[in-house]
Write an enzyme that holds these catalytic residues in place. Structure first.
Site, PDB file in Angstrom:
ATOM      1  N   SER A 158      48.809  46.810  39.791  1.00  0.00           N
ATOM      2  CA  SER A 158      47.572  47.333  39.207  1.00  0.00           C
ATOM      3  C   SER A 158      46.393  46.943  40.085  1.00  0.00           C
ATOM      4  O   SER A 158      46.377  45.863  40.690  1.00  0.00           O
ATOM      5  CB  SER A 158      47.358  46.787  37.803  1.00  0.00           C
ATOM      6  OG  SER A 158      46.079  47.130  37.310  1.00  0.00           O
ATOM      7  N   TYR A 186      46.686  40.293  31.765  1.00  0.00           N
ATOM      8  CA  TYR A 186      47.298  41.406  32.489  1.00  0.00           C
ATOM      9  C   TYR A 186      47.100  41.247  33.994  1.00  0.00           C
ATOM     10  O   TYR A 186      48.041  41.415  34.784  1.00  0.00           O
ATOM     11  CB  TYR A 186      46.689  42.718  32.007  1.00  0.00           C
ATOM     12  CG  TYR A 186      47.271  43.952  32.647  1.00  0.00           C
ATOM     13  CD1 TYR A 186      48.561  44.368  32.342  1.00  0.00           C
ATOM     14  CD2 TYR A 186      46.525  44.707  33.552  1.00  0.00           C
ATOM     15  CE1 TYR A 186      49.099  45.506  32.915  1.00  0.00           C
ATOM     16  CE2 TYR A 186      47.057  45.848  34.137  1.00  0.00           C
ATOM     17  CZ  TYR A 186      48.340  46.243  33.812  1.00  0.00           C
ATOM     18  OH  TYR A 186      48.868  47.379  34.393  1.00  0.00           O
TER      19      TYR A 186
END
Length: 252
Positions: free
Chosen positions: A147, A161
């Protein structure tokens, strides 16, 4: 979603795409099939949707299958990798795409959220790669999906995350070094804002997110899939331990 076409640089190869029933994973599965690979995709909940991805690939002349597995279940995940290799007769490409996307204020994230995120985003790619390399010959490919927030977290609530996705940088580099002598490459693709159900390009925060990108708009899942297909194909044979940002300039 892409259709299977002629000109198949991955003809004869077998790919496993975790979390391949929707979004980026579905686009990756379709693109690898378009390039000629037989594809096994994993899904956790939506069997009908995963079956739809398989049907689209097989309807266009490709080979595909779907396996239900919770990536947080270590035993089931390893079994799914072995099943994919057994079902298709070999395994050449692993795409670690399945992910847990749990956000929230740092002080409010509990142990359950931490354990699930680490199990799915860190442990699962490690174990899937470990299982996959037992089936891979020279020329194998491991492609991790990370990501953009691993490099630039511009909003609050992403600590857990981002931490989990940053771990993929270290895993990718270390495995690239370790598996290099076996001619197995390991690379990381970091998507930026991508038009999926979880993060639609017309969502309430889209205008703000677009302002952080150099190109000023979201990616399509096919854009991420194109990078994966390149790394999986002959053009990626001398690339390993690398991070490819498919983020429209989000991190520059």
């Amino acid at each position: 979603m892409d259709k299977v076409l002629d000109g198949k640089v991955l003809d004869g190869k077998v790919a496993l795409v975790t979390g391949g029933g929707r979004g980026i994973g579905a686009a990756v599965a379709a693109r690898l099939a378009r390039e000629g690979a037989a594809v096994v995709l994993t899904f956790q909940r939506d069997e009908a949707r995963a079956a739809g991805v398989v049907a689209e690939i097989t309807g266009a002349g490709g080979r595909a299958a779907a396996v239900r597995v919770d990536s947080a279940d270590a035993v089931a995940l390893v079994a799914a990798v072995d099943e994919a290799a057994a079902r298709m007769g070999r395994l050449d490409i692993l795409v670690n795409n399945a992910g847990a996307f749990l956000l929230g204020p740092f002080g409010e994230l509990g142990r359950a959220e931490f354990d699930e995120t680490v199990a799915v985003n860190v442990r699962a790619p490690f174990l899937a790669a470990q299982a996959a390399v037992r089936h891979m010959a020279a020329g194998g490919r491991i492609i991790n999906i990370g990501s953009n927030v691993a490099e630039r977290a511009v909003f609050p609530g992403f600590a857990l995350y981002a931490m989990s996705k940053t771990a993929m940088i270290g895993l990718t580099k270390a495995l690239g070094r370790e598996l290099g002598p076996r001619a197995i490459t390991v690379n990381l693709v970091n998507p930026g804002p991508t038009d999926t159900e979880l993060n639609p390009a017309d969502g309430p925060n889209a205008a703000v997110v677009n302002g952080f990108t150099a190109l000023g708009h979201y990616a399509e899942p096919a854009d991420v899939a194109a990078a994966v297909a390149f790394l999986a194909g002959p053009g990626g044979r001398y690339i390993t331990g690398a991070t490819v940002n498919v983020d429209g300039g989000f991190t520059i």
